[in-house]
Scaffold this motif. Structure first.
Motif, PDB file in Angstrom:
ATOM      1  N   HIS A 113     -18.126  31.432 124.158  1.00  0.00           N
ATOM      2  CA  HIS A 113     -18.487  31.150 122.775  1.00  0.00           C
ATOM      3  C   HIS A 113     -19.482  29.988 122.668  1.00  0.00           C
ATOM      4  O   HIS A 113     -19.929  29.670 121.563  1.00  0.00           O
TER       5      HIS A 113
ATOM      6  N   ARG B 213     -26.761  39.037 114.459  1.00  0.00           N
ATOM      7  CA  ARG B 213     -26.226  40.294 114.971  1.00  0.00           C
ATOM      8  C   ARG B 213     -27.242  40.984 115.873  1.00  0.00           C
ATOM      9  O   ARG B 213     -26.889  41.513 116.937  1.00  0.00           O
TER      10      ARG B 213
ATOM     11  N   TRP C  74     -10.717  39.942 113.842  1.00  0.00           N
ATOM     12  CA  TRP C  74     -10.969  39.804 115.277  1.00  0.00           C
ATOM     13  C   TRP C  74     -11.806  40.975 115.778  1.00  0.00           C
ATOM     14  O   TRP C  74     -11.817  41.270 116.963  1.00  0.00           O
ATOM     15  N   GLY C  75     -12.476  41.655 114.883  1.00  0.00           N
ATOM     16  CA  GLY C  75     -13.244  42.835 115.249  1.00  0.00           C
ATOM     17  C   GLY C  75     -12.471  44.101 114.904  1.00  0.00           C
ATOM     18  O   GLY C  75     -11.264  44.075 114.676  1.00  0.00           O
TER      19      GLY C  75
ATOM     20  N   GLU D 141     -19.545  37.208 120.666  1.00  0.00           N
ATOM     21  CA  GLU D 141     -19.393  37.741 119.310  1.00  0.00           C
ATOM     22  C   GLU D 141     -18.795  36.719 118.346  1.00  0.00           C
ATOM     23  O   GLU D 141     -18.989  36.804 117.140  1.00  0.00           O
ATOM     24  N   ARG D 142     -18.074  35.718 118.849  1.00  0.00           N
ATOM     25  CA  ARG D 142     -17.486  34.699 117.977  1.00  0.00           C
ATOM     26  C   ARG D 142     -18.422  33.516 117.734  1.00  0.00           C
ATOM     27  O   ARG D 142     -18.180  32.697 116.857  1.00  0.00           O
TER      28      ARG D 142
ATOM     29  N   PRO E 166     -17.421  44.094 117.212  1.00  0.00           N
ATOM     30  CA  PRO E 166     -18.127  43.247 116.234  1.00  0.00           C
ATOM     31  C   PRO E 166     -19.042  44.119 115.365  1.00  0.00           C
ATOM     32  O   PRO E 166     -19.491  45.175 115.827  1.00  0.00           O
ATOM     33  N   PHE E 167     -19.368  43.725 114.138  1.00  0.00           N
ATOM     34  CA  PHE E 167     -19.067  42.493 113.450  1.00  0.00           C
ATOM     35  C   PHE E 167     -18.371  42.820 112.142  1.00  0.00           C
ATOM     36  O   PHE E 167     -18.554  43.897 111.567  1.00  0.00           O
ATOM     37  N   TYR E 168     -17.649  41.856 111.638  1.00  0.00           N
ATOM     38  CA  TYR E 168     -16.991  41.963 110.340  1.00  0.00           C
ATOM     39  C   TYR E 168     -18.028  41.766 109.225  1.00  0.00           C
ATOM     40  O   TYR E 168     -19.154  41.361 109.460  1.00  0.00           O
TER      41      TYR E 168
ATOM     42  N   HIS F 214     -13.789  35.994 114.763  1.00  0.00           N
ATOM     43  CA  HIS F 214     -15.116  36.543 114.532  1.00  0.00           C
ATOM     44  C   HIS F 214     -15.687  35.995 113.226  1.00  0.00           C
ATOM     45  O   HIS F 214     -14.938  35.681 112.293  1.00  0.00           O
TER      46      HIS F 214
END
Length: 739
Positions: free
Chosen positions: A131, A233, A304-305, A177-178, A259-261, A224
Motif C-alpha cells: 500500500h 484507477r 474491501w472490493g 488497490e488500497r 477493485p474499485f468501489y 479500499h
C-alpha cells in the motif's frame, strides 16, 4: 482410396467442430462477470498445495511491524513514536527518507528459493508492491521503484529468475488497490506538541509521485477507497498490466476483492483480471495457466472490493474454510507479522503443519509468508522453522501433493484425503496405547476392502483390524517424524462407502472457533496486572498491580498518574476507565476527564464507534454516546463486539448477548470475564477457575439477533482478564497470565 461424398462431409463437419471448440477455449476474456465466469482453476494449483510468499519492502528497515508507511503518519501510534525517536519528525524525515535506507545487500534469491523448495513449496509468490505506492520491479509507470531507489535492483525479476530455474511456479501479489486512501495519512499534521500544525512531508508537491495527490473528500480509509478518482484507477490498471506483462505470473492476488468501489463498481478490477487470463492464454498456447486469487470478506459490499463467485479462486486471509469446497481455494497466512518485525515470535512448525493438513483435506492450498530482514536475508529462527517443516514434508509430502478431498475432511484430530485409489489419514495425536482407532473407516456392511495399512516414514505394513467402532491400527514403537503422522490405506471401492450413519452421530464440521484462536495474534501480560484492553493502532491499555493506568505500544510502556479498577479502549481511539472512586473517566488531549452522570461503576468497555458501556450500581448496564442511557439487564463483566453486539457475564456466571434490542441467554459455563472480537464477534471468556474458552456467536447471515447456542471451546490457556482487538487487518487476543 476414394471417399464418398457423405464421408467427406462428415470429416469437414468434424474439422469445423474441433476448430470451433479450440477457438472457443482460447477465446480472449473481457472484463465482465459473465466472461470471467469461464475461468477454471488450473490443475497445477490443485496439485501444488503448498506455496511460500515473501512480503519484503522498506517496512523492514525500522522492523517494527506492517503498515509502517501509514502508521508513521498517525500521531500517537506506536509506529509514529518509534519513527520520531529513531529518525525524526515526519514533517522532516518521512517515508521517502526510509526507502534509501533499505539496501538489501544480502539478498540472495537463489539461496532462499532453494530453502523454500526444501521446505516443500511447489510455488513461490513475491510481493510486487504494498500500500506504500512503491514498486519492486522496473516499473514503466512508477519512478519510485526498487531499480531507482532502495536496493536498486529489479527484485521481482530476480525472484522470478530464481523461481523458474528451480522448477517452481511463480506468483505475484499486488496491494496497490488500497493505496489511494490508505496512504493519505501522509497529508496530515500533528495536532499537539511542538510540531502541531506543521504539515508532514507528504504535503510537499515535489514528492507527489510517491505520496499521491490529496483526496478531494479527505478519504484516508484503510480499506479500499470509497470512490477512487478515474486518474488513479487507470494508473492502477497500467501498473498491474505492466508487472503481468513483464513477469508473466502463474498466480496473481489483490488484497481483498475486485477493485474499485464507488462509481467504478469493480469494472477496472474485472478488466485487470481479464488481462491476466489473456496474458496467460498468449504465453501458454491458448491455455490459461494463471490463478487469480480474491477475497470474500464479510463486510459491506465493496468496502474491501467486490466478490463474484466463479470468476477467480477464493483466498482466505489468516483463516480457513469450515468444510470442503469443491473448487480449489487458498489460505494466505504468515509465520509471524506480515513484514519482518524484530519483536515477533514465530509460530511453531507443528501449528503450521496442522494448518496445512487441515486446509488440504478441504481442497485448499496454504500460502505461507516468510519475510526477509531489511538486508534481504532470513533470520535464524525463520530458517530453522522452514527446515523443520521441510523435515516433515520429506516424510509425508506424498499425502499432500496431487491429493484430492474425500467424502469428508475428517473429524477431531483426524484429516483424510485420497490419491490414486488410496486413502491418507493424518492424525495430530500419537496415542500412548500404541493403538489408533479411525472412527470413519468402520467397514462393516460396506463393499470397501482394506488390503494394507502403512505409516509414512516407517518400513513395513502395520497390523490392523476392522471393528464396529472403526479401523483399529497397531502402531510401531517409534514415531517416524514429529508433529503429525500419516497412514496410507490401500484397498478398493472406498468411493462406495456410505457415511450417512457416521455423519448422523458425528459433527462433521471444522472447529472454526479454535482455528480463529490459533490464527489470531496473541499478546500476554505479566501476572499481577488487573485489567487489559486493546485500542487503536496496536495500543494495549491496562491497570497495573498498583492500580495505575498504563499503555503499551511496541516496546514502549507509559504509566499515568490516573488510577483505576477497569479500562476499555475502542478502535476509534476512545479510552475510558473506571476510577478507584467508581466514577467514569475518558482520556482527552487534556488528560483524564470525568464523564458526569454515573456513579458506582465497576466494569467498562468501549465499542468500535467510541460508545462507552459500563456496569454500575449492582450490575446495571448503561452506555454513553454524549448522554447516558440505561438498558435492561445486569452483569458482572461486559464486552463490546461488532455492529452493536454486547456480551455480559450475568450474575449466575452465564453469558448473555444483546443485539438490536434483544437479549439472548446462553447456557453452560460459569464465567468471570469476557470480551468480544470487534471484527468477527468471537467471544473469549475466562471462567471462575481461570480457564479460557472461546466461542463464535454470530448467525450464518452475519447478524447477531436471536443467536443460536453453541458449545464453549476450551483453549489451553489460563488467565485473569482477557481482551480482543484488531491490528490493521489482523485480530489480536491478549490476556493477563495468572500468578
Amino acid at each position: 482410396m476414394k471417399l464418398s461424398f457423405l464421408s467427406f462431409l462428415l470429416i469437414c463437419c468434424t474439422t469445423i467442430t474441433i476448430s470451433a471448440t479450440a477457438e472457443q477455449a482460447s477465446e480472449p476474456f473481457v472484463g465482465t462477470v459473465e466472461s470471467l465466469e469461464r475461468y477454471e482453476c488450473p490443475e497445477w494449483f490443485g496439485d501444488a498445495k503448498f506455496g511460500i510468499w515473501s512480503c519484503w519492502n522498506a517496512y523492514t528497515v525500522p522492523g517494527v511491524g506492517d503498515w509502517y508507511a501509514r502508521l508513521m503518519y498517525i500521531e500517537g501510534s506506536s509506529h509514529y513514536k518509534y519513527h520520531v525517536a529513531n529518525y525524526g519528525h515526519p514533517s522532516e524525515f518521512g517515508y521517502k527518507d526510509i526507502i534509501p535506507l533499505w539496501k538489501g545487500e544480502k539478498f540472495n534469491p537463489e539461496e532462499q528459493i532453494e530453502l523454500f523448495k526444501k521446505a516443500g513449496a511447489k510455488y513461490f509468490v513475491a510481493m510486487a508492491n504494498h500500500h506504500d505506492n512503491f514498486d519492486l520491479w522496473d516499473s514503466k509507470h512508477q519512478k519510485w521503484n526498487s531499480v531507482n531507489y532502495g536496493p536498486k535492483i529489479d527484485i521481482i525479476g530476480a525472484w522470478r529468475k530464481a523461481t523458474l530455474r528451480s522448477g517452481l511456479r511463480f506468483g505475484l501479489t499486488s496491494h496497490l488497490e488500497r493505496t489511494w486512501s490508505w496512504f493519505q495519512t501522509n497529508k496530515g499534521a500533528d495536532k499537539n506538541g511542538p510540531y502541531a500544525g506543521i504539515p508532514y512531508d507528504g504535503n510537499d508537491p515535489k514528492y507527489q509521485d510517491l505520496y499521491l495527490k490529496p483526496d478531494l473528500n479527505g478519504d484516508d480509509n484503510a480499506a479500499h477507497p470509497v470512490n477512487a478518482p478515474v486518474e488513479w484507477r487507470e494508473h492502477w490498471l497500467e501498473r498491474c498490466q505492466d508487472v503481468i506483462q513483464q513477469h508473466d505470473p502463474d498466480m496473481f492476488y489483490v488484497d481483498g476483492g475486485v477493485p474499485f468501489y464507488g462509481d467504478d463498481e469493480g469494472r477496472t478490477g474485472l478488466e485487470m483480471i481479464a488481462y491476466l487470463y489473456n496474458n496467460s492464454l498468449r504465453t501458454n498456447e491458448g491455455k490459461n495457466e494463471a490463478v487469480m486469487c480474491i477475497k470474500n470478506w464479510a463486510a459491506k459490499k465493496g468496502r474491501w472490493g467486490y466478490y463474484w463467485p466463479g470468476i477467480a479462486t477464493l483466498d482466505v486471509e489468516r483463516g480457513r474454510l469450515e468444510k470442503i469446497n469443491p473448487d480449489p481455494w487458498q489460505t494466505d497466512t504468515s509465520i509471524g507479522d506480515w513484514t519482518w518485525n524484530r519483536n515477533t515470535t514465530y509460530r511453531s512448525a507443528r501449528e503450521i503443519i496442522h494448518e496445512l493438513v487441515d486446509i488440504v483435506s478441504k481442497n485448499g492450498n496454504l500460502l505461507l509468508n516468510v519475510s526477509p530482514r531489511d538486508d534481504g536475508s532470513l533470520d535464524a529462527d525463520a530458517v530453522q522453522l522452514l527446515e523443520d517443516i521441510g523435515d516433515w514434508m520429506a516424510v509425508n509430502s506424498e499425502s499432500i501433493y496431487e491429493s484430492r478431498y474425500w467424502k469428508i475432511w475428517g473429524i477431531d484430530d483426524f484429516r483424510i484425503v485420497q490419491k490414486e485409489g488410496a486413502l491418507y489419514v493424518t492424525t495430530f495425536d500419537w496415542p500412548t496405547s500404541r493403538s489408533l482407532t479411525v472412527p470413519f473407516l468402520a467397514l462393516h456392511d460396506s463393499p470397501a476392502k482394506i488390503a494394507k495399512v502403512e505409516l509414512l516414514g516407517h518400513n513395513g505394513a502395520l497390523r490392523f483390524e476392522n471393528q464396529e467402532k472403526g479401523l483399529v491400527i497397531r502402531l510401531p514403537e517409534c514415531k517416524p517424524c514429529d508433529h503429525a503422522w500419516v497412514f496410507k490405506i490401500s484397498g478398493e471401492r472406498f468411493d462406495e462407502m456410505d457415511l450417512t450413519e457416521f455423519n448422523k452421530t458425528h459433527v462433521n464440521k471444522a472447529d472454526k472457533t479454535k482455528i480463529w484462536f490459533q490464527v489470531s495474534k496473541k499478546q500476554t501480560v505479566k501476572p499481577g496486572n488487573k485489567a487489559v484492553s486493546f485500542g487503536k493502532d496496536d495500543a494495549l491499555w491496562g491497570i497495573n498491580a498498583e492500580g495505575f493506568i498504563f499503555t503499551k505500544m511496541g516496546d514502549s510502556i507509559e504509566i499515568s498518574k490516573q488510577r483505576g479498577i477497569d479500562i476499555g479502549a475502542g478502535l476509534d481511539g476512545t479510552v475510558a476507565a473506571v476510577g478507584i472512586d467508581g466514577l467514569v473517566y475518558s482520556l482527552s488531549h487534556d488528560g483524564w476527564q470525568r464523564v458526569e452522570g454515573i456513579t458506582g461503576a465497576t466494569r467498562i468497555d468501549v465499542d468500535k464507534k467510541g460508545k462507552i458501556w459500563v456496569l454500575h450500581r449492582e450490575g446495571k448496564i448503561a452506555y454513553y454516546d454524549g448522554s447516558w442511557h440505561t438498558i435492561t439487564g445486569t452483569g458482572k463483566d461486559i464486552g463490546c463486539g461488532p455492529d452493536g453486539l454486547i456480551a455480559i457475564v450475568a450474575g449466575n456466571g452465564r453469558i448473555h448477548t444483546y443485539a438490536e434490542g434483544v437479549w439472548t441467554k446462553h447456557q453452560g459455563g460459569k464465567f468471570a470475564r469476557i470480551d468480544v472480537s470487534p471484527k468477527t464477534g468471537h467471544m473469549v471468556m475466562v471462567d471462575v477457575s481461570g480457564k479460557v474458552f472461546v466461542n463464535r456467536i454470530g448467525n450464518a447471515d452475519g447478524t447477531w439477533k436471536d443467536l443460536p447456542i453453541r458449545k464453549w471451546q476450551r483453549i489451553q490457556e489460563q488467565a485473569t482478564d482477557v481482551s480482543c482487538g484488531q491490528v490493521n487487518d489482523d485480530e489480536i487476543i491478549g490476556w493477563i497470565n495468572p500468578e
